[in-house]
Design a protein around this motif. Sequence first.
Motif, PDB file in Angstrom:
ATOM      1  N   ASP A  33      14.234   6.995  -0.378  1.00 31.00           N
ATOM      2  CA  ASP A  33      15.425   7.120   0.460  1.00 31.00           C
ATOM      3  C   ASP A  33      15.251   6.444   1.816  1.00 31.00           C
ATOM      4  O   ASP A  33      16.184   6.387   2.616  1.00 31.00           O
ATOM      5  CB  ASP A  33      15.774   8.594   0.671  1.00 31.00           C
ATOM      6  N   LYS A  34      14.037   5.950   2.070  1.00 36.27           N
ATOM      7  CA  LYS A  34      13.774   5.258   3.330  1.00 36.27           C
ATOM      8  C   LYS A  34      13.475   3.767   3.118  1.00 36.27           C
ATOM      9  O   LYS A  34      13.061   3.081   4.056  1.00 36.27           O
ATOM     10  CB  LYS A  34      12.591   5.919   4.064  1.00 36.27           C
ATOM     11  N   VAL A  35      13.671   3.283   1.912  1.00 33.34           N
ATOM     12  CA  VAL A  35      13.347   1.885   1.608  1.00 33.34           C
ATOM     13  C   VAL A  35      14.401   0.944   2.189  1.00 33.34           C
ATOM     14  O   VAL A  35      15.606   1.169   2.053  1.00 33.34           O
ATOM     15  CB  VAL A  35      13.227   1.676   0.082  1.00 33.34           C
ATOM     16  N   LEU A  36      13.916  -0.128   2.844  1.00 37.10           N
ATOM     17  CA  LEU A  36      14.773  -1.171   3.397  1.00 37.10           C
ATOM     18  C   LEU A  36      14.285  -2.523   2.884  1.00 37.10           C
ATOM     19  O   LEU A  36      13.105  -2.681   2.566  1.00 37.10           O
ATOM     20  CB  LEU A  36      14.729  -1.159   4.927  1.00 37.10           C
TER      21      LEU A  36
ATOM     22  N   VAL B 181      -0.600  -7.170  -8.643  1.00 39.90           N
ATOM     23  CA  VAL B 181       0.011  -6.336  -7.603  1.00 39.90           C
ATOM     24  C   VAL B 181       0.046  -4.887  -8.071  1.00 39.90           C
ATOM     25  O   VAL B 181      -0.156  -4.591  -9.259  1.00 39.90           O
ATOM     26  CB  VAL B 181       1.438  -6.810  -7.261  1.00 39.90           C
ATOM     27  N   MET B 182       0.297  -3.977  -7.141  1.00 37.37           N
ATOM     28  CA  MET B 182       0.376  -2.560  -7.479  1.00 37.37           C
ATOM     29  C   MET B 182       1.499  -2.312  -8.480  1.00 37.37           C
ATOM     30  O   MET B 182       2.619  -2.815  -8.306  1.00 37.37           O
ATOM     31  CB  MET B 182       0.612  -1.721  -6.218  1.00 37.37           C
ATOM     32  N   ARG B 183       1.190  -1.543  -9.493  1.00 36.76           N
ATOM     33  CA  ARG B 183       2.195  -1.247 -10.519  1.00 36.76           C
ATOM     34  C   ARG B 183       3.222  -0.239 -10.017  1.00 36.76           C
ATOM     35  O   ARG B 183       4.413  -0.351 -10.282  1.00 36.76           O
ATOM     36  CB  ARG B 183       1.490  -0.718 -11.775  1.00 36.76           C
ATOM     37  N   HIS B 184       2.739   0.777  -9.331  1.00 35.06           N
ATOM     38  CA  HIS B 184       3.601   1.782  -8.717  1.00 35.06           C
ATOM     39  C   HIS B 184       3.213   1.927  -7.260  1.00 35.06           C
ATOM     40  O   HIS B 184       2.068   1.657  -6.883  1.00 35.06           O
ATOM     41  CB  HIS B 184       3.457   3.138  -9.415  1.00 35.06           C
ATOM     42  N   ILE B 185       4.138   2.376  -6.457  1.00 31.63           N
ATOM     43  CA  ILE B 185       3.848   2.600  -5.051  1.00 31.63           C
ATOM     44  C   ILE B 185       4.393   3.953  -4.637  1.00 31.63           C
ATOM     45  O   ILE B 185       5.470   4.383  -5.094  1.00 31.63           O
ATOM     46  CB  ILE B 185       4.452   1.475  -4.166  1.00 31.63           C
ATOM     47  N   LYS B 186       3.642   4.664  -3.797  1.00 34.20           N
ATOM     48  CA  LYS B 186       4.075   5.953  -3.289  1.00 34.20           C
ATOM     49  C   LYS B 186       4.740   5.768  -1.935  1.00 34.20           C
ATOM     50  O   LYS B 186       4.106   5.327  -0.974  1.00 34.20           O
ATOM     51  CB  LYS B 186       2.886   6.901  -3.162  1.00 34.20           C
TER      52      LYS B 186
ATOM     53  N   LEU C 174       9.902  -4.394  -6.377  1.00 40.11           N
ATOM     54  CA  LEU C 174      10.215  -3.172  -5.635  1.00 40.11           C
ATOM     55  C   LEU C 174      10.909  -2.160  -6.542  1.00 40.11           C
ATOM     56  O   LEU C 174      10.554  -0.973  -6.555  1.00 40.11           O
ATOM     57  CB  LEU C 174      11.107  -3.505  -4.436  1.00 40.11           C
ATOM     58  N   ILE C 175      11.879  -2.632  -7.308  1.00 35.34           N
ATOM     59  CA  ILE C 175      12.592  -1.753  -8.239  1.00 35.34           C
ATOM     60  C   ILE C 175      11.616  -1.205  -9.281  1.00 35.34           C
ATOM     61  O   ILE C 175      11.589  -0.002  -9.577  1.00 35.34           O
ATOM     62  CB  ILE C 175      13.754  -2.518  -8.919  1.00 35.34           C
ATOM     63  N   SER C 176      10.806  -2.105  -9.814  1.00 28.35           N
ATOM     64  CA  SER C 176       9.835  -1.722 -10.836  1.00 28.35           C
ATOM     65  C   SER C 176       8.824  -0.711 -10.310  1.00 28.35           C
ATOM     66  O   SER C 176       8.442   0.245 -10.999  1.00 28.35           O
ATOM     67  CB  SER C 176       9.101  -2.968 -11.349  1.00 28.35           C
ATOM     68  N   ALA C 177       8.366  -0.898  -9.060  1.00 26.53           N
ATOM     69  CA  ALA C 177       7.326  -0.037  -8.485  1.00 26.53           C
ATOM     70  C   ALA C 177       7.796   1.398  -8.302  1.00 26.53           C
ATOM     71  O   ALA C 177       6.978   2.317  -8.201  1.00 26.53           O
ATOM     72  CB  ALA C 177       6.865  -0.608  -7.149  1.00 26.53           C
ATOM     73  N   PHE C 178       9.128   1.610  -8.266  1.00 21.00           N
ATOM     74  CA  PHE C 178       9.676   2.953  -8.136  1.00 21.00           C
ATOM     75  C   PHE C 178      10.220   3.484  -9.459  1.00 21.00           C
ATOM     76  O   PHE C 178      10.735   4.599  -9.506  1.00 21.00           O
ATOM     77  CB  PHE C 178      10.783   2.970  -7.081  1.00 21.00           C
TER      78      PHE C 178
ATOM     79  N   GLN D 193       0.846  -1.185   0.000  1.00 18.87           N
ATOM     80  CA  GLN D 193       0.000   0.000   0.000  1.00 18.87           C
ATOM     81  C   GLN D 193       0.881   1.234   0.000  1.00 18.87           C
ATOM     82  O   GLN D 193       2.073   1.172   0.329  1.00 18.87           O
ATOM     83  CB  GLN D 193      -0.935   0.015   1.210  1.00 18.87           C
ATOM     84  N   ASN D 194       0.318   2.359  -0.414  1.00 19.09           N
ATOM     85  CA  ASN D 194       1.050   3.612  -0.428  1.00 19.09           C
ATOM     86  C   ASN D 194       1.324   4.089   0.996  1.00 19.09           C
ATOM     87  O   ASN D 194       0.524   3.849   1.901  1.00 19.09           O
ATOM     88  CB  ASN D 194       0.269   4.686  -1.192  1.00 19.09           C
ATOM     89  N   LEU D 195       2.445   4.776   1.171  1.00 20.78           N
ATOM     90  CA  LEU D 195       2.861   5.211   2.505  1.00 20.78           C
ATOM     91  C   LEU D 195       3.098   6.719   2.534  1.00 20.78           C
ATOM     92  O   LEU D 195       3.401   7.334   1.506  1.00 20.78           O
ATOM     93  CB  LEU D 195       4.151   4.492   2.920  1.00 20.78           C
ATOM     94  N   ALA D 196       2.999   7.286   3.718  1.00 22.19           N
ATOM     95  CA  ALA D 196       3.340   8.694   3.911  1.00 22.19           C
ATOM     96  C   ALA D 196       4.839   8.883   3.708  1.00 22.19           C
ATOM     97  O   ALA D 196       5.630   7.940   3.837  1.00 22.19           O
ATOM     98  CB  ALA D 196       2.926   9.145   5.312  1.00 22.19           C
ATOM     99  N   GLU D 197       5.243  10.108   3.429  1.00 19.59           N
ATOM    100  CA  GLU D 197       6.640  10.369   3.081  1.00 19.59           C
ATOM    101  C   GLU D 197       7.612  10.107   4.224  1.00 19.59           C
ATOM    102  O   GLU D 197       8.786   9.837   3.990  1.00 19.59           O
ATOM    103  CB  GLU D 197       6.789  11.821   2.614  1.00 19.59           C
TER     104      GLU D 197
END
Length: 326
Positions: free
Chosen positions: A228-231, A219-224, A203-207, A182-186
């Motif tokens: 810089d906070k991805v782990l 699955v979601m094509r893109h994610i918000k 994950l790479i594709s979604a960004f 799901q999309n997340l806050a910044e």
Amino acid sequence: MFAHRLQKQQWFFYLLVFTVLLLSVAFTYTDKIEFALKKLFAVRKCKCNRCVSELNESAWFDKRYIPTMYPILTKNSFTLPEASYKWWQRLQSERKPSNYSSIMEELFKLFPGDDKLMDQGPNRCRTCAVIGNSGNLKGSNYGPSIDSNNLVMRMNRAQTTGYEADVGSKTTHHFMYPESAQNLAENVSLVLIPFKVLDIKWLISAFTAGNITRTYIPVMRHIKADKDKVLVYSPHFFKYVYDNWNEHHGRYSSTGMLVIVFALHVCDEVNVYGFGANSLGHWHHYWEKNAGGGAFRKTGVHDGDFEANVTKMLADVGKINLFKGT
């Protein structure tokens, strides 16, 4: 006057005899009395506002906990032991998995690949809340308690809007896989739990290009989210949780168990909310109206009863604080 003095001497004599008898018993049963007193008035070691009794069963914990295990993949630490890689491949067998090393290179061109969660030190006091999705959170009024933690870890399709009083509004880390994304806050860190190499490719594709739209389901094509906070959760750590904590019960560990053990390795105090059934014995998510939800418990993929016992034991030995809800 003489009678009064005699009475005082008698009381002194009785007190002396009682003291001698008490000391005699004490010397005879020193060990038993010492243990009983410790158990009744257990000397408590306090750290990070959490007191842990010296009488905890640390041997159970020490047998399972490996302090050198690192839960996150980084650009300097992403090579997997062969046994862990093979186990990971079998977990969700891909017919033609991509080359792991090349995917890692691509991953860390896009995401930072460093992790500040392991900045351990004698003066660090990091409190963490691990929030499960159980219906026992409804009516709990845990919201302020949850939000008071330094880190708040949520998972999968967890929701806060409309449930703030019970589950809080703060999130610092959100654990997910492509099928639960799901999309997340910044200001929230996305923590991917990869069940397969394809999940990291997603994950790479979604960004970026958004060319991956399906794994075994759409699955979601893109994610918000803040890139810089991805782990990325380490598959080697994933196997460690399954081997040491699940002891091979179920097909693999649940997201909840993965996050609890993650927290044990990066936090000084772990507060766990929203795990297990509610007071009526229902297993469902707190946002579901159907109390009969949560059929995952009966699928055989996870051993819910075994994991519940592990969580209870962690609370019993003082390694987590378990809030049982309503």
